[in-house]
Write a protein that holds these residues in place. Sequence first.
Motif, PDB file in Angstrom:
ATOM      1  N   CYS A 344       4.253  -0.641  10.136  1.00 52.76           N
ATOM      2  CA  CYS A 344       4.512  -1.685  10.158  1.00 52.76           C
ATOM      3  C   CYS A 344       4.495  -2.876   9.586  1.00 52.76           C
ATOM      4  N   PRO A 345       5.739  -4.015   8.598  1.00 52.59           N
ATOM      5  CA  PRO A 345       5.173  -4.688   7.765  1.00 52.59           C
ATOM      6  C   PRO A 345       4.667  -5.784   7.936  1.00 52.59           C
ATOM      7  N   HIS A 346       4.014  -5.455   9.578  1.00 51.13           N
ATOM      8  CA  HIS A 346       3.769  -7.309   9.798  1.00 51.13           C
ATOM      9  C   HIS A 346       2.184  -6.827  10.024  1.00 51.13           C
ATOM     10  N   ARG A 347       1.733  -5.810  10.085  1.00 56.12           N
ATOM     11  CA  ARG A 347      -0.053  -4.937  10.725  1.00 56.12           C
ATOM     12  C   ARG A 347      -0.854  -5.863   9.276  1.00 56.12           C
ATOM     13  N   GLY A 348       0.026  -5.820   7.785  1.00 54.83           N
ATOM     14  CA  GLY A 348      -1.294  -6.217   7.120  1.00 54.83           C
ATOM     15  C   GLY A 348      -1.128  -7.944   7.266  1.00 54.83           C
ATOM     16  N   PRO A 482       4.018  -7.601   1.663  1.00 52.58           N
ATOM     17  CA  PRO A 482       3.191  -7.749   2.796  1.00 52.58           C
ATOM     18  C   PRO A 482       1.993  -6.317   2.729  1.00 52.58           C
ATOM     19  N   TYR A 483       2.840  -5.055   2.484  1.00 55.50           N
ATOM     20  CA  TYR A 483       2.277  -4.022   1.421  1.00 55.50           C
ATOM     21  C   TYR A 483       0.719  -3.710   0.901  1.00 55.50           C
ATOM     22  N   ASP A 484       0.660  -5.157   0.509  1.00 53.30           N
ATOM     23  CA  ASP A 484      -0.099  -5.053  -0.861  1.00 53.30           C
ATOM     24  C   ASP A 484      -1.221  -6.059  -0.519  1.00 53.30           C
ATOM     25  N   LEU A 485      -2.351  -5.426   0.112  1.00 54.58           N
ATOM     26  CA  LEU A 485      -3.109  -6.625   1.242  1.00 54.58           C
ATOM     27  C   LEU A 485      -3.853  -7.622   0.472  1.00 54.58           C
ATOM     28  N   ASP A 486      -3.990  -7.397  -1.642  1.00 57.42           N
ATOM     29  CA  ASP A 486      -4.699  -8.123  -1.796  1.00 57.42           C
ATOM     30  C   ASP A 486      -3.878  -9.068  -1.787  1.00 57.42           C
ATOM     31  N   ALA A 487      -2.920  -9.421  -2.501  1.00 56.80           N
ATOM     32  CA  ALA A 487      -2.120 -10.525  -2.661  1.00 56.80           C
ATOM     33  C   ALA A 487      -1.493 -10.997  -0.936  1.00 56.80           C
ATOM     34  N   THR A 488      -1.259 -10.227  -0.495  1.00 53.75           N
ATOM     35  CA  THR A 488      -0.786 -11.128   1.516  1.00 53.75           C
ATOM     36  C   THR A 488      -2.354 -12.187   1.302  1.00 53.75           C
ATOM     37  N   LEU A 489      -3.646 -11.711   0.762  1.00 55.60           N
ATOM     38  CA  LEU A 489      -4.566 -12.024   1.583  1.00 55.60           C
ATOM     39  C   LEU A 489      -4.715 -13.308   0.688  1.00 55.60           C
ATOM     40  N   GLU A 490      -4.845 -13.217  -0.660  1.00 58.16           N
ATOM     41  CA  GLU A 490      -4.634 -14.582  -1.722  1.00 58.16           C
ATOM     42  C   GLU A 490      -3.615 -15.314  -1.429  1.00 58.16           C
ATOM     43  N   ALA A 491      -2.003 -15.087  -1.058  1.00 53.59           N
ATOM     44  CA  ALA A 491      -0.756 -15.863  -0.337  1.00 53.59           C
ATOM     45  C   ALA A 491      -1.049 -16.589   0.233  1.00 53.59           C
ATOM     46  N   ILE A 492      -1.735 -16.402   1.186  1.00 53.44           N
ATOM     47  CA  ILE A 492      -2.249 -16.401   2.413  1.00 53.44           C
ATOM     48  C   ILE A 492      -3.048 -18.302   2.525  1.00 53.44           C
ATOM     49  N   PRO A 554      -0.673  13.715  10.539  1.00 51.28           N
ATOM     50  CA  PRO A 554       0.179  13.074  10.261  1.00 51.28           C
ATOM     51  C   PRO A 554       1.322  13.087  10.626  1.00 51.28           C
ATOM     52  N   ILE A 555       1.620  13.088  12.018  1.00 49.67           N
ATOM     53  CA  ILE A 555       2.657  13.118  12.354  1.00 49.67           C
ATOM     54  C   ILE A 555       3.345  12.100  12.055  1.00 49.67           C
ATOM     55  N   PHE A 556       2.397  10.904  12.628  1.00 52.21           N
ATOM     56  CA  PHE A 556       2.503   9.496  12.378  1.00 52.21           C
ATOM     57  C   PHE A 556       2.355   9.045  11.753  1.00 52.21           C
ATOM     58  N   CYS A 557       1.443   9.512  10.477  1.00 54.13           N
ATOM     59  CA  CYS A 557       0.958   8.584   9.150  1.00 54.13           C
ATOM     60  C   CYS A 557       2.830   7.866   8.487  1.00 54.13           C
ATOM     61  N   ALA A 558       2.974   6.424   8.399  1.00 53.01           N
ATOM     62  CA  ALA A 558       4.298   6.550   7.352  1.00 53.01           C
ATOM     63  C   ALA A 558       3.969   6.232   6.127  1.00 53.01           C
ATOM     64  N   GLY A 559       2.395   6.077   6.331  1.00 53.27           N
ATOM     65  CA  GLY A 559       1.924   6.110   4.510  1.00 53.27           C
ATOM     66  C   GLY A 559       2.519   4.767   3.630  1.00 53.27           C
ATOM     67  N   CYS A 560       2.083   3.901   4.372  1.00 55.31           N
ATOM     68  CA  CYS A 560       2.015   2.552   4.409  1.00 55.31           C
ATOM     69  C   CYS A 560       0.781   1.919   3.025  1.00 55.31           C
ATOM     70  N   GLY A 561      -0.229   2.717   3.329  1.00 58.02           N
ATOM     71  CA  GLY A 561      -1.854   2.864   2.476  1.00 58.02           C
ATOM     72  C   GLY A 561      -2.373   1.300   2.884  1.00 58.02           C
ATOM     73  N   LEU A 562      -1.840   0.814   4.435  1.00 57.32           N
ATOM     74  CA  LEU A 562      -2.909  -0.752   4.705  1.00 57.32           C
ATOM     75  C   LEU A 562      -4.678   0.458   4.620  1.00 57.32           C
TER      76      LEU A 562
END
Lengths: 578, 193
Positions: A344-348, A482-492, A554-562
Amino acid sequence: MSGNAAIARGAYEAGVTVGTGYPGTPSTEILENLARYAPEVYCEWSPNEKVAFEVAAGASLGGARSIVTMKHVGLNVAADPLMTLSYITVEGGLVACVADDPGMHSSQNEQDTRNYARFARVPLFEPSDSQEAKDFMKLAMEISEKYKTPVILRSTTRVSHSRSLVAQEERRAPGTVGLVKNPSRFVPIPVWGRPMRQRLEERLVLLKKEAEASPANRIEWRDRKLGIITSSIAYQYVREVWPEASVLKLGFSYPFPDALINQFASGIERLLVVEELDDILEQHVKSLGYAAAGRKFVPGIGELSIDRLRASRAKLEGCEMPQDEPSPFSQDLPPRPPVLCPGCPHRGVFYALGKHDVVVTGDIGCYSLGAFKPLDRMDSILCMGAGISMAHGLEKAGEPRKVVGIVGDSTFFHSGITGLLDIGYNRGRSTIIVLDNRTTAMTGHQDHPGTGRTLSGEPTKALSIEEFGRACGIDRVLTQDPYDLDATLEAISGELEADAPSLIVFRAPCPLKERKRVGMRRVVNPELCKGCKLCLKLACPAIEYQGELPVINPIFCAGCGLCEQVCPAGAISTEGKP
Amino acid sequence: MSEKIRSVVLAGVGGQGILLASEVLARAAMIAGYDVKTNEVHGMAQRGGSVIAQVRYGPEVYSPLVARKSALVLGALEQIEALRFADLLAPDGLAVVNAQAIVPVTVSMGAAKYPQDIESRLWKAFPKLIYLKAAEMAKDLGNIQAANIVLLGAVSQGLDLPDEAWQEAIAASVKEKFRELNLKAFEAGRSLV
């Protein structure tokens, strides 16, 4: 056929040519089903319920039969046009299909739409299964057109989302469209409005007679010792719990069919009213002078069920309900609450907000799940759009911490724009975040003004949230992945420090809608994992942990990389890599 | 009249295919000539939470919801979900449970524990239990996604619907290219001892 599909079928058979609405569980599938009858029926998702209601009203004034669909709280938004449309009257039939959610399965409150029928002085239909949902829609349309009044068809979660057999019929041919000019009928300025007010009351008298003779209301005489007045899904439970009792089943329940109530009440020994949520029927029956039992025995909070009514029956008969002990093997099971999906893109964004001591006013949508631990980054939810306006109010009141308002993309178009306008106009300083997942996700992925597609799948302009932000007077407008955590942290962090209002649009499509992974699946390397449990703070359902080291399913992982970005030990990576 | 109504509860976790299984069951009952009502969960409850679908059929069905201790069969694709809805099963009802654990987030966060004695609990909780590895059986047949239909096959052992109704219902509910697989999956569950 589900209750919602049956309502749509009824609208189709009734010759409806315009259907509008805003998605909301449990009403959403009505319009989705009606849209399948395109091009015979024009259907649209409107930005909100008020607009939807007005679009349907416009169509109706021109002579077209129309329906508008929404959930119970949506009618609050559309209450303004409803209250006056009953004055100016309709030309083509107009039925507002409103679905209540007793038990609050997917809603923020439990209001009873039947109150609106009395409030707006409009007829009310209440189907109790799918066949009735279809039949009552057609009856409602006839009544609407005959008396020139909008009509409310009230469903509930269990009517809308249960399936039962439905017999289909032919479609009635739609009439011609063309507004016939008649200002004294359609313009409620006081000189014309006052006579409208009079006619409204006169119409109610006629409608009461209509309800008394309606096939939607019936008396089922059985044993006369107990008579039960009931409506909607409660009827189905009553038939199983009191199979021997006489029943007055109301399907056209407002205006109250007093003649029928009198006939029924005087033919039985003891009277019980069984209704879900408010005690509307009970109070009315009592006002007619009958000693009816109701709320004393039947709960008024939450949804009814066979089991709850069995307890009511025991209480009514003065015997104790045998207390069933729950199975000892079902004790202390771990709860399984709804959570943000894997990927989910909201998580980060919630994770990043967790790094700051801020107040977060939230809104209605999937992101309300960000209020749960461990994300725990939402302090309030009121209604659609309030994520923005309440942030502004809290800030103006002098909240010492910085205030962040959160809305979704569909919610932004629904009623976020006016709140943002207020911030721009009244010199607010809040940081507003739009979690833009390119769809109305919670209700099952409906399009909205930002997606570039209409309900019928045609391409259209994708309206820009950022441009709306600038038009509302917000100078600091950012767009961020929102999948780029560093940039998300920085923007906020950057926007929280700014001494001006800002709008951050976190944009990434809902992976559930896209039906594909965000990226490569991640795995935990047990040799590198230090067991610090930081990855668990993401509350990702794919990361399972039972006391040793986290494992990614592995069944659930959506590969968002967070999780990979959060892991300080570098223990999480894509499959196949070291 | 109500004793002639057959109630079935199917439970699992959002995304496991409970809704398709309930659709097939409802269709089979309809083909067999019964009045049918079903209920399912939408919206908020589908986001990875517990999911329950209820199917009732008989000469005339009123409530779409199953009362406590009245279901003939409880089928669960996840183990603790079987126990969560155990109260709906009649005392002599059949439980069909897939031997799979999906760890809830509440457990991963340390707020709750997944019962370690789950298998023995199931045997104690359900006097009539079919405990099967639906996912592995489906995988052996070619697609793990058919676990829901394997489970449904086992559930069918506790119901009185004829083979032809089930086969017709499966054919009508799944895409052509998955038909053969799902028919086999159903048979694997139905013939399980």
